[in-house]
Design an enzyme around this catalytic site. Structure first.
Site, PDB file in Angstrom:
ATOM      1  N   LYS A  47     -10.021  76.140  14.860  1.00 38.39           N
ATOM      2  CA  LYS A  47      -9.624  75.354  15.803  1.00 38.39           C
ATOM      3  C   LYS A  47     -10.106  75.823  17.342  1.00 38.39           C
ATOM      4  CE  LYS A  47      -7.776  72.013  13.203  1.00 38.39           C
ATOM      5  NZ  LYS A  47      -8.213  70.680  13.355  1.00 38.39           N
ATOM      6  N   LYS A 143     -15.807  71.929   4.382  1.00 34.21           N
ATOM      7  CA  LYS A 143     -14.514  71.436   3.230  1.00 34.21           C
ATOM      8  C   LYS A 143     -14.326  70.284   3.366  1.00 34.21           C
ATOM      9  CE  LYS A 143      -9.940  72.805   4.859  1.00 34.21           C
ATOM     10  NZ  LYS A 143      -8.693  73.283   4.372  1.00 34.21           N
ATOM     11  N   LYS A 146      -8.366  65.818   4.369  1.00 38.17           N
ATOM     12  CA  LYS A 146      -7.757  64.575   4.379  1.00 38.17           C
ATOM     13  C   LYS A 146      -7.589  64.265   5.947  1.00 38.17           C
ATOM     14  CE  LYS A 146      -3.147  66.324   4.246  1.00 38.17           C
ATOM     15  NZ  LYS A 146      -3.408  67.804   4.113  1.00 38.17           N
TER      16      LYS A 146
END
Length: 278
Positions: A47, A143, A146
């Site tokens: 992040k 990866k 969701k």
């Protein structure tokens, strides 16, 4: 989870927010967690680099870049550790990207026990499946997530059969003839093979051997059909469950009673170790 085969009669399903001991232990662990441990966490660094737009920026909470990130993200691994240690778990099934969080939980258990001269917190181990990580359908070097803003990057359990087929059809591959499993040089093809192999419970190399004479389009058709066959029954069970909210609520309330009983007992022992009223 229930739609994927977790039996509420055999397992305890509950809402974390209904068990306040999670946040109580989170606070205790946070007071003994060095900031350096959290600063090394991969998700935080990812992040951080996203925020900075560069992988070369020094990862530090004191950096101007960090001022735009939230404390909850930085300390979230401590809460994950509390979730595990509160129930004195011996093993936790995780994906490869979560191994670091399990290692932090182990470090915190050891640190807690040493700090308070106790052995109350066991060191949890992790359980990995043969398919340790599933990659994005749009970028096989990242990866599958969701939270990816691109819906075509992931398969969700409520996707229709047609939507699954469209997503896999658009997944990137390459122009190399034939099918082979080579994650380094053929990440797109290898990701689809890994997905197929996980569903069929075979090795990706075996899947590649079965498809070696096929083209990419034919391979994608086989992968898509395998995913459809796996997801469709889950989707139907999910739709059936969602149509019965009273049953879902009864399962959760029953699980919460059991979870609170275990959490309260463990919390009392932990609280006594640190000198807090139980």
């Amino acid at each position: 989870m229930a739609t994927c085969g977790i039996d509420p009669q055999q397992s305890v399903l509950f809402r974390q927010s209904a068990v306040p001991q999670h946040t109580q232990l989170n606070w205790v662990l946070a007071t003994i967690t060095p900031m350096g441990w959290l600063n090394r966490m991969t998700q935080w660094k990812s992040k951080f680099q996203q925020q900075s737009g560069s992988a070369d920026v020094v990862n530090s909470v004191h950096s101007p870049v960090a001022q735009g990130l939230l404390t909850g993200l930085f300390t979230y691994p401590v809460l994950m550790a509390a979730d595990i240690l509160l129930f004195r778990a011996s093993h936790v099934p995780v994906g490869e990207d979560q191994v670091q969080h399990l290692e932090l939980a182990r470090d915190l258990a050891m640190h807690f026990n040493k700090t308070f001269n106790t052995d109350i917190l066991p060191m949890p181990g992790y359980l990995l499946t043969a398919t340790k990580r599933v990659m994005s359908l749009r970028d096989p070097l990242r990866k599958m997530s969701k939270s990816d803003p691109n819906e075509q990057a992931r398969i969700t359990l409520d996707d229709t059969d047609d939507w699954i087929r469209k997503k896999i059809k658009k997944a990137p591959t390459d122009a190399v003839p034939g099918i082979s499993f080579d994650p380094k040089n053929r990440p797109g093809v290898s990701n689809l093979l890994a997905i197929y192999a996980a569903i069929k419970e075979i090795d990706p190399e075996q899947a590649a051997g079965e498809m070696q004479m096929l083209g990419n389009a034919q391979m994608k058709e086989l992968v898509a059909q395998a995913v459809v066959d796996e997801v469709a029954p889950i989707r139907r069970r999910m739709q059936k469950l969602m149509a019965d909210p009273l049953y879902i609520e009864s399962v959760l309330r029953s699980g919460e009673e059991k979870a609170r009983a275990a959490a309260e007992d463990n919390w009392r022992r932990i609280a006594r170790c640190v000198g807090l009223p139980a």
